[in-house]
Structure formats: C-alpha cells, structure tokens
Design a protein around this motif. Structure first.
Motif, PDB file in Angstrom:
ATOM      1  N   LYS A 109       0.847  -1.203   0.000  1.00  0.00           N
ATOM      2  CA  LYS A 109       0.000   0.000   0.000  1.00  0.00           C
ATOM      3  C   LYS A 109       0.877   1.246   0.000  1.00  0.00           C
ATOM      4  CE  LYS A 109      -2.954  -0.571   3.465  1.00  0.00           C
ATOM      5  NZ  LYS A 109      -4.085  -0.312   4.362  1.00  0.00           N
ATOM      6  N   LYS A 110       1.982   1.192   0.733  1.00  0.00           N
ATOM      7  CA  LYS A 110       2.898   2.340   0.790  1.00  0.00           C
ATOM      8  C   LYS A 110       3.485   2.615  -0.598  1.00  0.00           C
ATOM      9  CE  LYS A 110       7.209   2.548   2.175  1.00  0.00           C
ATOM     10  NZ  LYS A 110       8.465   2.404   2.875  1.00  0.00           N
ATOM     11  N   LEU A 111       3.827   1.553  -1.331  1.00  0.00           N
ATOM     12  CA  LEU A 111       4.370   1.730  -2.681  1.00  0.00           C
ATOM     13  C   LEU A 111       3.332   2.383  -3.590  1.00  0.00           C
ATOM     14  CD1 LEU A 111       6.232  -1.616  -3.474  1.00  0.00           C
ATOM     15  CD2 LEU A 111       7.238   0.583  -2.943  1.00  0.00           C
ATOM     16  N   VAL A 112       2.097   1.915  -3.495  1.00  0.00           N
ATOM     17  CA  VAL A 112       1.039   2.457  -4.347  1.00  0.00           C
ATOM     18  C   VAL A 112       0.785   3.924  -3.995  1.00  0.00           C
ATOM     19  CG1 VAL A 112      -1.415   2.266  -4.897  1.00  0.00           C
ATOM     20  CG2 VAL A 112      -0.047   0.215  -4.731  1.00  0.00           C
ATOM     21  N   ASN A 113       0.761   4.231  -2.689  1.00  0.00           N
ATOM     22  CA  ASN A 113       0.521   5.622  -2.276  1.00  0.00           C
ATOM     23  C   ASN A 113       1.658   6.527  -2.737  1.00  0.00           C
ATOM     24  OD1 ASN A 113      -1.894   5.015  -1.052  1.00  0.00           O
ATOM     25  ND2 ASN A 113      -0.981   4.647   0.955  1.00  0.00           N
ATOM     26  N   LYS A 114       2.878   6.025  -2.681  1.00  0.00           N
ATOM     27  CA  LYS A 114       4.030   6.827  -3.127  1.00  0.00           C
ATOM     28  C   LYS A 114       3.905   7.111  -4.621  1.00  0.00           C
ATOM     29  CE  LYS A 114       9.044   6.976  -3.333  1.00  0.00           C
ATOM     30  NZ  LYS A 114       9.320   8.204  -2.666  1.00  0.00           N
ATOM     31  N   ASN A 115       3.490   6.095  -5.370  1.00  0.00           N
ATOM     32  CA  ASN A 115       3.320   6.277  -6.805  1.00  0.00           C
ATOM     33  C   ASN A 115       2.266   7.344  -7.081  1.00  0.00           C
ATOM     34  OD1 ASN A 115       1.401   5.225  -9.255  1.00  0.00           O
ATOM     35  ND2 ASN A 115       3.563   5.074  -9.764  1.00  0.00           N
TER      36      ASN A 115
END
Lengths: 139, 280
Positions: free
Chosen positions: B224-230
């Motif tokens: 989820k953190k990766l997606v939010n960063k993207n």
C-alpha cells in the motif's frame, strides 16, 4: 454450573485474539489474490532458485511472490535507513559560503543528489543483523 | 617413467579451465543482435527472465520527469512572491514525454476502484496452481538482484551509488534470501504432518515472524505504501507540469508581443517622431 459463576467478565482473551487473527488472515487472503497484478522487482525465477536451493519446490506462485516481496521490503527498509543516515550526515556537515538562509538550505536539500556509500550502508545493514567490517588496509 | 601425482583427477578434469557462466541477461534491443552471433545455445522466450516492476518503473520515471521540469522552472523563472519569467525574449523549451513511459499498472477493470475493494477473480494464480519457473544460474541471479536493487534504491531517493556499496547490498540481499529459505526449512521441519516439498502459508508466516519479528500482513502495508508513493509522485508531477505549462504560455505570449513591437514600419516611426516634434 457455569464456569464464570454468573459474573460477566467480557469477551475472553482467546476470542479477541481469534477475531484479530481472522482479520489478519482476511487481509492476507485478499493480498494473496491481488498479488497476481503486482510483479515484484525481484523476479519469480530468482526466488524460485533460492527455494530450490533449500530443497523446496517453488510451485505455488503466490508463496514465491510473497517471499519476493519480503526480500524487496528488506531492500527498501535498508535503503530508507541509509538515506536517513546520508541526510543526517550531509545536514550536520558545516555549510560553506557566507550566511546560509533557511530558504537556501531548503532549496539545496531539495536539489541535493544523494549517493549511497558504504559509510551510510554499514549502519543501516547493522540494524538488520548484517555486520559489515571494512579492512583496515589493502595489500 | 611418467609420474603419478597423489590426488590427481583420473579424467584430467583438473587440467581444464573452470566452467564460465554462459547465461547472461539481455535486453530486448540487444537480443536480436546477439542472436546473429552463432552461439552453442539458443535464447528462447521460455528462457528469458523478465525484470520488470511497473509500479517501481513508473514511480522512478515520474520522479525524474518532475526533477527535470523543476530544473527548467528554476532556470527560466524566478520566485519572488509570484512567478515571473526571467528573460521575456528567451523562448522556454516545450517538454514532450514519450508514450512508452506510460505504464499499465493494473488490469483495466481494477483501475477505477480502490484496490482493497476489488472482487476476487478465480484464476490459476489465485487457486495456487503449480507453475514452472525458468532455471537460472548463480551469476544470472546476482545480475538480476543487482538490477532490482538499483531500481529500489532509485525509488527511495538515491541518484547514485558506489560500486562497493552496490556489491554489498546485493550480497546482503543474497544473504537475506538464504536466511529466509533456511528459516522456511526450520518451519517445515517443525510441522507435525507430512506436507510435501511445497511450502504453505502457515510456514511462510512462521518464517517471517522468526526473521522480521513482524506478521506477514505488514507486506500488505508495504505494498500500500508503494502504491501511495506512486500516486503522490504522479500528483506532484501533474501540479508541477501545470505550473510549467502556465509559465510556457506566459512566455510564448510575451515573445509574441516582443515580435510585434519589432515589426514597426518606417512611416509609423516617422509619424512618431513628428508627433514628438509637434508636442515639444
């Protein structure tokens, strides 16, 4: 004859743990299904290599991807820690030139390019149990 | 009389050179050229190891594009309370991004919904059907880990890396994967029932608890953190691109105005002079 003697003691600890486990299990179950759309940076073939070397068959692609993501998370955590060390080291270094204002510092920190060196990587890896010792001299 | 040395190999295999790794990872553009060279083996689609993570690739590309546009804005404008063009006569460059940079992150039907509300589809993957993976050698594994580590380091914010640090992080990753698999072996041996050579989810959970001291669903939080960063990077890119577009339009307008002023005719200039002489 009841075991609580008519006294309501609230939900037992086991029930709360079971609810929490079911929630975690449900989260994990949903995550396993979404893994089909997410290709980890570490290829499945590489993780399958390590599983085969330990005597397992990397046949279930979901398990393989879970392990790939675990390894990817390790690199991200180490990189994040190393970046914090790098920023702390560069910010604590004395700035050259005359009277640096706050805006100049903010602009320079935003534009600064960070290079990963052994100096920052070593403490980051130490926190994760990988001890790195540099030779005192080179022959 | 020929001497027989103690410990000598019977088939003279010690006199030959050590086997060198002949499996290499190639990019698509180089594969065609490489196949023109006669090799003792052929590279087929089944033997390729795909090295792609659209989420990381797009995030890194968007970060670079944001940095490029920010540099252009800082070069051609100045911020003193409000943005204005430094040199109205100088034309700002237009920026074009190739369409190949656009990445398809998820299947089309899942894009419009938050990913945690997606209905589960039954596919061979979700059923856990066995899948055969490409068999690769150790040098290929290390090269793949090197590329993966570089991509992840870019995403975290590093722009450069020393060779020694890259070797160290790849070795660390190699060691961590070995640690994971040995912990998995320990979890397997602690099972009471006979389950075969395929690890189960319970074993993976125990493995991760023993190594990371955290539950497995933390990997979901990491995803989820990766997606939010993207999404944050894409949003920042859109904002900065709008700002650059506004400055570009302002610049083009000012350049057009300057060009119009430069188109004065001689009679207009003479009339201007006449008006000044009459007024004085």
């Amino acid at each position: 004859m009841g075991d609580n003697f008519g006294i309501h003691r609230g939900p037992g600890k086991k029930t709360a743990d079971m609810v929490e486990d079911r929630t975690q299990g449900q989260i994990l179950s949903d995550f396993m299904m979404q893994l089909e759309d997410y290709t980890p940076t570490i290829p499945d073939a590489v993780t399958s290599y390590y599983l085969n070397s330990a005597g397992f068959e990397g046949a279930d692609p979901r398990i393989v991807r879970l392990i790939s993501i675990a390894a990817q998370k390790f690199v991200s955590d180490v990189a994040n820690d190393a970046l914090q060390h790098c920023k702390t080291r560069t910010n604590s270094a004395p700035s050259s030139g005359h009277g640096s204002s706050k805006n100049q510092n903010q602009k320079s920190s935003k534009d600064r390019k960070y290079t990963l060196t052994m100096e920052d990587l070593q403490p980051a890896l130490n926190d994760y149990g990988i001890t790195v010792r540099k030779a005192h001299y080179f022959v | 009389m020929k001497r027989n040395y103690w410990g000598k190999m019977v088939d003279d295999s010690d006199s030959r050179k050590e086997l060198e790794a002949n499996d290499i990872v190639l990019t698509m553009s180089k594969m065609d050229k490489f196949q023109q060279i006669k090799l003792p083996y052929t590279i087929t689609r089944e033997k390729r190891v795909p090295l792609k993570n659209p989420l990381v690739t797009q995030t890194v590309e968007v970060m670079k594009q944001t940095e490029m546009i920010q540099t252009l804005i800082d070069t051609y404008s100045t911020k003193s309370g409000c943005n204005y063009i430094l040199n109205p006569c100088q034309l700002m460059p237009t920026v074009h991004f190739p369409s190949s940079n656009v990445v398809d992150l998820t299947r089309m039907e899942k894009i419009t919904r938050p990913f945690w509300f997606v209905q589960p589809d039954e596919t061979p993957f979700t059923r856990g059907d066995p899948k055969n993976f490409v068999k690769i050698s150790k040098p290929v594994v290390l090269q793949a880990l090197r590329k993966a580590a570089c991509g992840l380091l870019c995403m975290e914010g590093f722009s450069e890396i020393n060779e020694s640090a890259l070797i160290m992080i790849v070795d660390g990753l190699d060691q961590y994967l070995r640690l994971l698999t040995s912990a998995l072996r320990t979890a397997y041996s602690e099972q009471d029932e006979e389950i075969g050579p395929v690890p189960t989810l319970v074993m993976v959970e125990r493995m991760y608890q023993s190594i990371g001291r955290s539950p497995l669903y933390h990997l979901h939080n990491y995803y989820k953190k990766l997606v939010n960063k993207n999404r944050d990077e894409v949003r920042e890119f859109k904002d900065i691109y709008q700002e650059y577009d506004r400055l570009l339009q302002e610049n083009q307008l000012s350049v057009q105005n300057m060009q119009k002023l430069g188109d004065l005719k001689e009679e207009d200039y003479m009339n201007f002079l006449d008006q000044q002489s009459h007024s004085s």
